[in-house]
Write an enzyme that holds these catalytic residues in place. Sequence first.
Site, PDB file in Angstrom:
ATOM      1  N   ASP A   9       6.035 -13.723 -25.606  1.00  0.00           N
ATOM      2  CA  ASP A   9       6.637 -12.422 -25.289  1.00  0.00           C
ATOM      3  C   ASP A   9       7.064 -12.406 -23.818  1.00  0.00           C
ATOM      4  O   ASP A   9       6.326 -12.884 -22.949  1.00  0.00           O
ATOM      5  CB  ASP A   9       5.582 -11.332 -25.568  1.00  0.00           C
ATOM      6  CG  ASP A   9       6.127  -9.922 -25.412  1.00  0.00           C
ATOM      7  OD1 ASP A   9       7.335  -9.713 -25.631  1.00  0.00           O
ATOM      8  OD2 ASP A   9       5.329  -9.019 -25.075  1.00  0.00           O
TER       9      ASP A   9
ATOM     10  N   GLU B 105      17.000  -9.601 -25.130  1.00  0.00           N
ATOM     11  CA  GLU B 105      16.943  -8.153 -24.890  1.00  0.00           C
ATOM     12  C   GLU B 105      18.204  -7.674 -24.197  1.00  0.00           C
ATOM     13  O   GLU B 105      18.709  -8.309 -23.278  1.00  0.00           O
ATOM     14  CB  GLU B 105      15.702  -7.804 -24.042  1.00  0.00           C
ATOM     15  CG  GLU B 105      15.575  -6.301 -23.781  1.00  0.00           C
ATOM     16  CD  GLU B 105      14.189  -5.875 -23.279  1.00  0.00           C
ATOM     17  OE1 GLU B 105      13.196  -6.578 -23.559  1.00  0.00           O
ATOM     18  OE2 GLU B 105      14.119  -4.844 -22.595  1.00  0.00           O
TER      19      GLU B 105
ATOM     20  N   HIS C   7       7.433   0.565 -21.591  1.00  0.00           N
ATOM     21  CA  HIS C   7       6.165  -0.172 -21.557  1.00  0.00           C
ATOM     22  C   HIS C   7       5.047   0.706 -21.000  1.00  0.00           C
ATOM     23  O   HIS C   7       5.310   1.618 -20.217  1.00  0.00           O
ATOM     24  CB  HIS C   7       6.307  -1.420 -20.681  1.00  0.00           C
ATOM     25  CG  HIS C   7       7.149  -2.501 -21.300  1.00  0.00           C
ATOM     26  ND1 HIS C   7       8.181  -3.099 -20.634  1.00  0.00           N
ATOM     27  CD2 HIS C   7       7.097  -3.072 -22.525  1.00  0.00           C
ATOM     28  CE1 HIS C   7       8.724  -4.021 -21.421  1.00  0.00           C
ATOM     29  NE2 HIS C   7       8.092  -4.022 -22.574  1.00  0.00           N
ATOM     30  N   GLY C   8       3.822   0.411 -21.388  1.00  0.00           N
ATOM     31  CA  GLY C   8       2.677   1.066 -20.783  1.00  0.00           C
ATOM     32  C   GLY C   8       2.270   2.367 -21.454  1.00  0.00           C
ATOM     33  O   GLY C   8       2.723   2.697 -22.554  1.00  0.00           O
TER      34      GLY C   8
ATOM     35  N   HIS D 126      10.269  -2.715 -28.363  1.00  0.00           N
ATOM     36  CA  HIS D 126       9.170  -2.950 -27.408  1.00  0.00           C
ATOM     37  C   HIS D 126       8.524  -1.609 -27.083  1.00  0.00           C
ATOM     38  O   HIS D 126       9.138  -0.562 -27.254  1.00  0.00           O
ATOM     39  CB  HIS D 126       9.712  -3.580 -26.126  1.00  0.00           C
ATOM     40  CG  HIS D 126       9.928  -5.051 -26.250  1.00  0.00           C
ATOM     41  ND1 HIS D 126       9.309  -5.979 -25.447  1.00  0.00           N
ATOM     42  CD2 HIS D 126      10.691  -5.762 -27.122  1.00  0.00           C
ATOM     43  CE1 HIS D 126       9.688  -7.190 -25.814  1.00  0.00           C
ATOM     44  NE2 HIS D 126      10.533  -7.091 -26.819  1.00  0.00           N
ATOM     45  N   GLY D 127       7.285  -1.666 -26.577  1.00  0.00           N
ATOM     46  CA  GLY D 127       6.620  -0.412 -26.209  1.00  0.00           C
ATOM     47  C   GLY D 127       6.348   0.463 -27.424  1.00  0.00           C
ATOM     48  O   GLY D 127       6.549   1.668 -27.383  1.00  0.00           O
TER      49      GLY D 127
ATOM     50  N   SER E 104       3.520   1.319 -28.835  1.00  0.00           N
ATOM     51  CA  SER E 104       2.195   1.944 -28.942  1.00  0.00           C
ATOM     52  C   SER E 104       2.310   3.459 -29.075  1.00  0.00           C
ATOM     53  O   SER E 104       3.242   4.078 -28.551  1.00  0.00           O
ATOM     54  CB  SER E 104       1.342   1.614 -27.711  1.00  0.00           C
ATOM     55  OG  SER E 104       0.877   0.280 -27.786  1.00  0.00           O
TER      56      SER E 104
HETATM   57 ZN   LIG Z   1       8.100  -5.680 -23.917  1.00  0.00          ZN
END
Ligand SMILES: [Zn+2]
Length: 312
Positions: free
Chosen positions: A81, A133, A179-180, A210-211, A213
């Site tokens: 990744d 990306e 992210h995060g 992505h991201g 969560s």
């Molecule tokens: Zn990512």
Amino acid sequence: MLVSPKLMFENCYGKYGIAAVNVFTMEQVLALFRAGEKASAPFIVQLTPKARNYASPGMVLAMVNAAADLYKDAVFAIHLDHGDESHIKDALDSGGYQSVMIDASHDDFANNVKRTKRIVQNAHELNVCVEAELGVLGGVEDDISIEEKYAKYTNPDEVERFVSETQCDSLAVAVGTSHGAYKFSGNQGLQFDILSEIQDRLPGFPIVLHGGSAVNLQEIKRINNSGGILGEDASGVDPDEVVKSIGYGVVKINIATDTRLLWTRVHREFFRDSPDLFDPVIPGSEYMDAYEEFMVHKFNMFKANGKAKNFN
Ligand SMILES: [Zn+2]
């Protein structure tokens, strides 16, 4: 059983999502395989440059392969990744990866194409898939930190040219995730109009989120009730929106933050409630149980449960 992400994406497109989970420790690796086998769900194990630098590239890959020996019914792929050229070269040289990501999304379009194309040529010679990306995700994760004001959505007008010039196998897009743990600050969630335009231009082509969560506020509160000071404005992607995105061509959903929050919550509560204990195995086992349960829930949510049999 190792399966190419290419096969996974062909199988799942429009029907279910593949969870791609970042792992750093033995507990995470074991619990991910346990969950994958229990739910009978195909999954992708993701190693970042940070994970490879932390444990050493050989160690972290050996942990994944050892787990695969223990959980023989698990159907999975190993993916690098957010690779840069040096990690990708090392991963391709040493072998063991079915897929790598080149993240040149912070470059301008021409440079992104140039760098991605070079990686695709090298990787395809070895039958390794490449995720690229386009667009810039905000947020903080591992060694990546992008202020929200520099984040930018993927421009649907660029996707066809990017994919045809680079020949990448899947495309990570910026459509509202970051992210995060602090996603969507003052934001409005996933941009389905952009996703839809991307799907119109690249019908059937695998899109990566992505991201992914959820950043459950109850988890944040439990962390703070056991000594943490995380901002309660932390927020993730609405799980319903993630599920909806599968119908828009999203095949791979990256998860890292949620499993870190889980680690923090389990360990903080454990040491708050058992201040006399100092055995790492006890909270480690609790974390693995909680992680397994969490991932089984995710697999079910992405409708991937029971799909491992499609690859036998
Ligand atoms: Zn990512």
